[in-house]
Design a protein around this motif. Structure first.
Motif: not given
Length: 400
Positions: A362, A364, A369-371, A384-387, A389-390, A393
């Motif tokens: 993970k 950032s 924003k995390y991926g 592009k996701y919050s911590d 939510v990622v 995904e």
């Protein structure tokens, strides 16, 4: 409320706060009266009890009593014990009227509930306490070591690194006993504890004298004198030792293979400072982290704010200014220092053993924003996701 298996249904009262059991054909086994009934995958998973069902009943005074039932509806153990522990070597520890005993594989009370404390079984015996003293019994309840010791330890919970001996003390002096109670290591130390295993599986013990610590191995050989201020467990063939605030490492023969001159932590913020089964160490010099191999050779220079060893080709390091990247054991950059955070996946399936998420990290760039990237730096999940939510995904893409 659900099917337990083998034609059994878990039922509840209207409030949903008491549970019972019925067969699928409608035959009632238990009216809703239990606070809990174990289910596969539930808090008291059936597999902990060899597929049998744990029943938890609370009386009007709020006292809990437990029993066991087979998945066919046969009562194996009446609901009368204050505790039923999962079996160890075929023996289930139980408590009745505040005293400990054991059920055997036939669910018979093989050892009466008469002890004040009791461990799980290991190597055919279990440590028990009667009054203020400890001893040990076999699976038939025969006393194999009299209750005459101040402390005893034969089965340290969540530790599979304990050797074949029993830790014991009397009058504040510690040593090791065999399964027949013979003191194979005299009770002469001020303290004694488990200290892991080397690559061959040989166990080690930390021993203390006059506020100094050394090591004894499972062959009862003192591999170092009690000369260190502190020491960690063996991981592979290495253990970190401390003297006058400085850290180094010894091998499984007691030789100082890494000089005692570094800073750092015996147990680091990531769990340990010895990595890859004793092949590498992460330590500090002048406030900066670096990587050493098992001979003490400097692999990664001491210039980083933080370091986390994942494998030889994936070592997460942080430069000053909160810039994080990945280098390999030769300190060649694998992932450039463009991130603010790089960390492991800690989603809902942490602890899985299929390795599905072992090769992703993970990331950032701004802490918002995390991926996910792979160990080479390629984007797996866009950043592009919050911590919170990622992780979902990632699971959506690869499956839980």
């Amino acid at each position: 409320t659900g099917t337990i298996g083998n034609g059994l249904l878990k039922i509840s009262n209207k409030k949903g706060d008491r549970f019972g059991l019925a067969k699928e054909n409608g035959t009632l086994i238990y009216e809703p009266q239990f606070e809990r009934i174990s289910e596969r995958g539930g808090p008291e998973d059936l597999w902990y009890y060899d597929g049998n069902i744990l029943l938890d009943f609370a009386d009007k005074d709020g006292r809990s009593f437990f029993g066991l039932m087979s998945q066919d509806g046969e009562v194996l153990v009446p609901v009368e014990y204050e505790e039923i522990a999962p079996a160890s070597e075929g023996m289930m520890r139980v408590i009745k009227d505040g005293k400990y005993g054991y059920l055997n594989e036939k669910f018979e009370l093989a050892i009466p509930c008469k002890y004040d404390e009791a461990e799980w079984f290991r190597n055919g015996i279990a440590v028990v306490k009667k009054g203020k003293k400890y001893g040990a019994v076999d699976k038939y309840g025969k006393t194999v070591i009299p209750c005459k010791y101040d402390t005893m330890l034969n089965n340290e919970l969540y530790n599979d690194n304990q050797g074949k001996y029993i830790l014991a003390s009397k009058k504040d002096k510690y040593g090791l006993l065999d399964s027949e109670g013979k003191a194979v290591l005299p009770l002469k130390y001020d303290g004694l504890g488990n200290a892991g295993k080397d690559k061959s599986g040989l166990a080690y013990y930390r021993v203390w004298k006059n506020n100094k610590v050394g090591f004894v191995n499972e062959n009862l050989k003192e591999i170092t004198k009690t000369k260190y201020d502190n020491a960690g467990n063996f991981y592979g063939n290495l253990a970190i030792v401390e003297k006058k605030g400085k850290l180094g490492a010894i091998n499984n023969l007691g030789k100082e293979v890494v000089p005692v001159k570094y800073q750092g932590e015996i147990e680091s913020s990531y769990g340990i400072s010895v990595w890859n089964n004793g092949e590498y160490l992460t330590l500090m010099k002048k406030g900066k982290w670096g990587l050493l191999d098992k001979t003490g050779k400097e692999m990664i220079p001491f210039k980083y704010e933080n370091i986390e060893f994942i494998n030889e080709d994936t070592i997460v390091v942080e430069k000053s200014g909160q810039k994080v990247g990945i280098v390999n054991k030769e300190n060649k950059v694998v992932v450039p220092f463009i991130y603010q955070e790089i960390k492991h996946y800690f989603g809902t399936t942490i602890g899985r053993d299929d390795g599905k998420f072992d090769n992703v990290l993970k990331v950032s760039k701004d802490g918002e924003k995390y991926g996910y990237i792979d160990h080479k730096g390629s984007i797996v999940i866009p950043i592009k996701y919050s911590d919170d939510v990622v992780d979902a995904e990632l699971e959506k893409k690869f499956g839980k």
